[in-house]
Design an enzyme around this catalytic site. Structure first.
Site, PDB file in Angstrom:
ATOM      1  N   HIS A  66       0.866  -1.190   0.000  1.00 25.11           N
ATOM      2  CA  HIS A  66       0.000   0.000   0.000  1.00 25.11           C
ATOM      3  C   HIS A  66       0.902   1.239   0.000  1.00 25.11           C
ATOM      4  CE1 HIS A  66      -3.608  -2.408   0.350  1.00 25.11           C
ATOM      5  NE2 HIS A  66      -2.938  -3.159   1.204  1.00 25.11           N
ATOM      6  N   GLY A  72      -7.387   3.188   7.851  1.00 27.37           N
ATOM      7  CA  GLY A  72      -8.484   4.105   8.105  1.00 27.37           C
ATOM      8  C   GLY A  72      -9.701   3.430   8.704  1.00 27.37           C
ATOM      9  N   GLU A  73      -9.624   2.131   8.957  1.00 29.52           N
ATOM     10  CA  GLU A  73     -10.812   1.410   9.440  1.00 29.52           C
ATOM     11  C   GLU A  73     -11.201   1.812  10.869  1.00 29.52           C
ATOM     12  OE1 GLU A  73      -8.272  -0.090   7.829  1.00 29.52           O
ATOM     13  OE2 GLU A  73      -8.988  -1.752   6.589  1.00 29.52           O
ATOM     14  N   ARG A 230      -4.278 -16.492   7.181  1.00 24.66           N
ATOM     15  CA  ARG A 230      -5.044 -15.798   8.222  1.00 24.66           C
ATOM     16  C   ARG A 230      -5.489 -16.744   9.347  1.00 24.66           C
ATOM     17  NH1 ARG A 230      -7.478 -10.908   7.863  1.00 24.66           N
ATOM     18  NH2 ARG A 230      -7.392 -10.603   5.622  1.00 24.66           N
ATOM     19  N   ASP A 288       2.286  -6.946   2.218  1.00 23.71           N
ATOM     20  CA  ASP A 288       1.147  -6.098   2.601  1.00 23.71           C
ATOM     21  C   ASP A 288       1.663  -4.838   3.298  1.00 23.71           C
ATOM     22  OD1 ASP A 288      -1.552  -5.466   2.551  1.00 23.71           O
ATOM     23  OD2 ASP A 288      -2.069  -6.696   4.302  1.00 23.71           O
TER      24      ASP A 288
HETATM   25 ZN    ZN Z   1      -5.794  -7.027   1.891  1.00 25.73          ZN
END
Ligand code: ZN
Length: 392
Positions: A66, A72-73, A230, A288
């Site tokens: 990114h 921003g969540e 995950r 990520d």
């Molecule tokens: Zn993702």
């Protein structure tokens, strides 16, 4: 003629093990790989590096960063910062793909494209995904196919989010249209046209992708799902996806909380996949980088956010080798030649004659970073950055 760089007697992983070799490159081309080249008497301007005690690998290829920040969540104060050049170079990353995530309102594709151009000028090789979590996809020139055809840096679409509460909950028809648009755009532009898929912790896991392919001419190889480490159930589902011809990506950035609550470290996920018989070409690692990583207390309340780091990719490479005994060549493959192949970048991710001069030198043993060359230019020397970003 510009100077040649001659690395002598380095242990080469191309990424497959090649033994002790000499490597010669000039600007952005690998000119020769062989043994005992004698260039000193040729009169050429040669910069010689003693490679004894060092390992050479391709520059790492990070398929998900990114680069303009994300997150921003947790509200405006939880938007994550932009990536800087040395965050990639000090991780051995010489090529990366920039992406948007949840927020496609204050994070925009023009800003993403501009940042990708900036990082390219600063020394990396950069690419972008058009779109974001949001479906129908916002694009730059009117459509996914259009962006692939008209914008050099756009090589696919993503992250398209599935099985996640932050997802646009795309219908089967929408997923198929996205994949078809990317496929046609990829064919017409000579690019991968890959669909990067963010997979959340929802119960449906990868089922939307199996369903999207079922009964159509699409294949699982069109999709490139990530975050598949995950939890254990999703990891098992990922193995099924890979056994049916897909490529699976494990995310290296994590938190102690996530690891204590079921996430499998990317290094361990890679080791488990190979142990499970997943083809080694089917596994990739990505950082990520600059994503938001929420931290919760035992009651599940949001305590704060950490930020994903590109450096996690390098840490996972070391961890896979040192803690999980995955052969270095297989680990490097998962972070270089495999993502390069999925992303349609045949000149990246391998150290071979005629390909791009992106390479990393590591110390043997502890795999400490010694030097990084991107497009033939030295960005890191003796483990320290010799080139910094414009605002570093
Ligand atoms: Zn993702």
């Amino acid at each position: 003629m510009p100077a040649l760089t001659h690395i002598r007697q380095v242990e080469l992983f191309a990424p497959e093990p090649m033994g002790v070799c000499d490597i010669v490159f000039c600007q952005n081309r690998i000119l020769a790989i062989g043994h005992d080249f004698q260039l000193q008497s040729t009169g050429l301007d040669v910069h010689c590096i003693d490679g004894r005690g060092l390992i050479a690998t391709p520059g790492l290829v990070d398929s998900l960063v990114h680069i303009i920040g994300g997150g921003g969540e947790g509200g405006f104060a939880t938007r994550t910062p932009e990536m800087q050049l040395t965050e990639a170079s000090l991780a051995g990353v010489t090529s990366l793909v920039g992406a948007l995530g949840t927020d496609s309102v204050t994070r925009t594709l023009p800003a993403l494209l501009a940042k990708a151009h900036a990082l390219e000028l600063e020394g990396l090789s950069t690419y972008c995904y058009t779109g974001s979590y949001q479906v129908p996809c916002k694009t730059l020139t009117g459509g996914i196919t259009d962006d692939l055809l008209l914008l050099d840096k756009v090589i696919g679409v993503g992250e398209i989010a599935i099985s996640d509460h932050r997802s646009s909950q795309p219908t089967l028809a929408q997923l198929r249209t996205i994949a078809a648009s990317a496929r046609v755009g990829g064919m017409l532009s000579g690019k991968a046209g890959i669909v990067s898929v963010h997979v959340g912790s929802g119960e449906r896991m990868l089922q939307p992708l199996f369903d999207a392919v079922d009964g159509t001419e699409l294949s699982l190889a069109q999709f490139y799902p990530t975050h598949l480490n995950r939890n254990l159930r999703l990891l098992q589902e990922a193995f099924r996806f890979a056994h049916q011809g897909g490529t699976i990506d494990f995310t290296c950035s994590t938190t102690a909380y996530d690891l204590a609550h079921g996430e499998i470290a990317a290094a361990e996920a890679l080791a488990r996949a190979l142990h499970d018989g997943v083809p080694e070409q089917a596994c990739t690692l990505s950082s990520d980088g600059n994503a938001s990583l929420p931290i919760f207390n035992a009651e599940g309340a949001l305590l704060g956010l950490e930020v994903g780091r590109v450096h996690s990719l390098l840490q996972s490479v070391r961890q896979a080798v040192h803690e999980y005994q995955v052969p270095l060549s297989q680990v490097v493959q998962a972070a270089s030649s495999n993502p390069a192949r999925v992303l349609g970048l045949p000149h990246k991710g391998q150290l071979r004659l005629g390909l791009d001069a992106d390479l990393v030198l590591f110390q043997q043993g502890d795999l400490q970073l010694e030097a990084v060359f991107a497009k033939g230019r030295c960005l890191v020397e003796k483990g320290l950055p010799v080139v910094k970003g414009t605002f570093e």
